[in-house]
Design a protein around this motif. Structure first.
Motif, PDB file in Angstrom:
ATOM      1  N   GLN A 206      -6.391   1.641  -5.414  1.00 20.10           N
ATOM      2  CA  GLN A 206      -6.327   0.489  -4.585  1.00 20.10           C
ATOM      3  C   GLN A 206      -4.967  -0.157  -4.945  1.00 20.10           C
ATOM      4  OE1 GLN A 206      -9.653  -1.921  -5.663  1.00 20.10           O
ATOM      5  NE2 GLN A 206     -11.264  -0.525  -5.028  1.00 20.10           N
TER       6      GLN A 206
ATOM      7  N   GLU B  67      -7.523   3.744  -0.976  1.00 14.66           N
ATOM      8  CA  GLU B  67      -6.367   4.115  -0.070  1.00 14.66           C
ATOM      9  C   GLU B  67      -6.613   5.238   0.510  1.00 14.66           C
ATOM     10  OE1 GLU B  67      -5.353   1.168   0.741  1.00 14.66           O
ATOM     11  OE2 GLU B  67      -5.615   0.023  -1.138  1.00 14.66           O
ATOM     12  N   THR B  68      -6.927   6.501  -0.326  1.00 10.23           N
ATOM     13  CA  THR B  68      -7.035   7.872   0.160  1.00 10.23           C
ATOM     14  C   THR B  68      -7.996   8.501  -0.295  1.00 10.23           C
ATOM     15  OG1 THR B  68      -5.848   8.635  -1.926  1.00 10.23           O
ATOM     16  CG2 THR B  68      -4.320   7.823  -0.051  1.00 10.23           C
TER      17      THR B  68
ATOM     18  N   GLU C 130       0.919  -1.323  -0.001  1.00 10.74           N
ATOM     19  CA  GLU C 130      -0.103  -0.079   0.007  1.00 10.74           C
ATOM     20  C   GLU C 130       0.867   1.263  -0.190  1.00 10.74           C
ATOM     21  OE1 GLU C 130      -2.808   0.376   3.338  1.00 10.74           O
ATOM     22  OE2 GLU C 130      -3.703  -1.935   2.682  1.00 10.74           O
TER      23      GLU C 130
ATOM     24  N   ARG D 220      -6.070  11.012   3.731  1.00 12.95           N
ATOM     25  CA  ARG D 220      -6.743   9.911   4.009  1.00 12.95           C
ATOM     26  C   ARG D 220      -7.447   9.645   5.184  1.00 12.95           C
ATOM     27  NH1 ARG D 220      -1.433   6.932   3.468  1.00 12.95           N
ATOM     28  NH2 ARG D 220      -0.585   7.031   5.410  1.00 12.95           N
TER      29      ARG D 220
ATOM     30  N   TYR E 189       1.125   3.790  -2.649  1.00 11.33           N
ATOM     31  CA  TYR E 189       0.820   5.446  -2.629  1.00 11.33           C
ATOM     32  C   TYR E 189       1.853   6.571  -3.211  1.00 11.33           C
ATOM     33  CZ  TYR E 189       0.074   9.306   0.237  1.00 11.33           C
ATOM     34  OH  TYR E 189      -0.098  10.837   0.900  1.00 11.33           O
TER      35      TYR E 189
END
Length: 190
Positions: free
Chosen positions: A61, A47-48, A20, A39, A24
């Motif tokens: 994702q 994710e955010t 993750e 986030r 990111y």
């Protein structure tokens, strides 16, 4: 080539969280975001928070799987469904995977990949896949060297070094005070 075995060894038991973080970093770099994206803890579906790029509202994702992608179709579809429910304005979703798709028997695109894309399209979203071939290319760019080293090099990376330097500095400076107690009197220093 990136060695995913090194990634697994370095982040043993924490591969999903590390992946993750990798996704990111790459997502921010790809979209020119130098300060990061807001986030929430345990954010649903993506994710955010989504970002706006041109006319698109984009989320991402990160999916780290140890089993074949074909067995994870429903998991990916479920995440897309949750992402769209929580963020109805989403028009595009980047999905980072640590595995490549296998070729289909009749067509190049495997049936499960098309099923995921069709599901997203029915929700009014486009999927942008980021699989190891994309990740490798991004990480071989010179400006991403520190990311590559952090995630795919055993031993200390520049990020580890900077974290250690910061902790060392804080430890050294925390013992410095501007006053001392001497025979019951407090002496202050400017």
């Amino acid at each position: 080539m990136l060695d995913w075995k090194i990634f697994s060894a370095k982040f043993d038991g924490r591969e999903s969280k590390a992946f993750e973080s990798l996704a990111y970093q790459l997502f921010c770099n790809e979209h020119g975001d130098k300060i990061g994206i807001f986030r929430f803890k345990n954010q649903t579906g993506i994710e955010t928070e989504p970002i706006k790029v041109g006319k698109d509202i984009i989320g991402f994702q990160a999916k780290y799987y140890e089993t074949p992608l074909s067995s994870k179709t429903s998991d990916i579809i479920d995440s897309i469904k949750k992402a769209k429910r929580k963020n109805p304005e989403l028009t595009k979703i980047f999905i980072y995977l640590n595995k490549e798709f296998g070729e289909g028997e009749k067509e190049k695109d495997p049936e499960y990949k098309r099923k995921i894309e069709d599901f997203a399209e029915n929700l009014g979203m486009e999927i942008v896949w980021r699989v190891p071939s994309h990740i490798e290319k991004q990480l071989l760019l010179s400006e991403n060297r520190y990311i590559r080293e952090h995630f795919f090099k055993l031993g200390r990376s520049i990020i580890d070094f900077l974290d250690e330097l910061q902790r060392h500095t804080e430890n050294r400076l925390s013992s410095i005070h501007s006053e001392i107690n001497f025979t019951g009197r407090v002496i202050k220093f400017n």
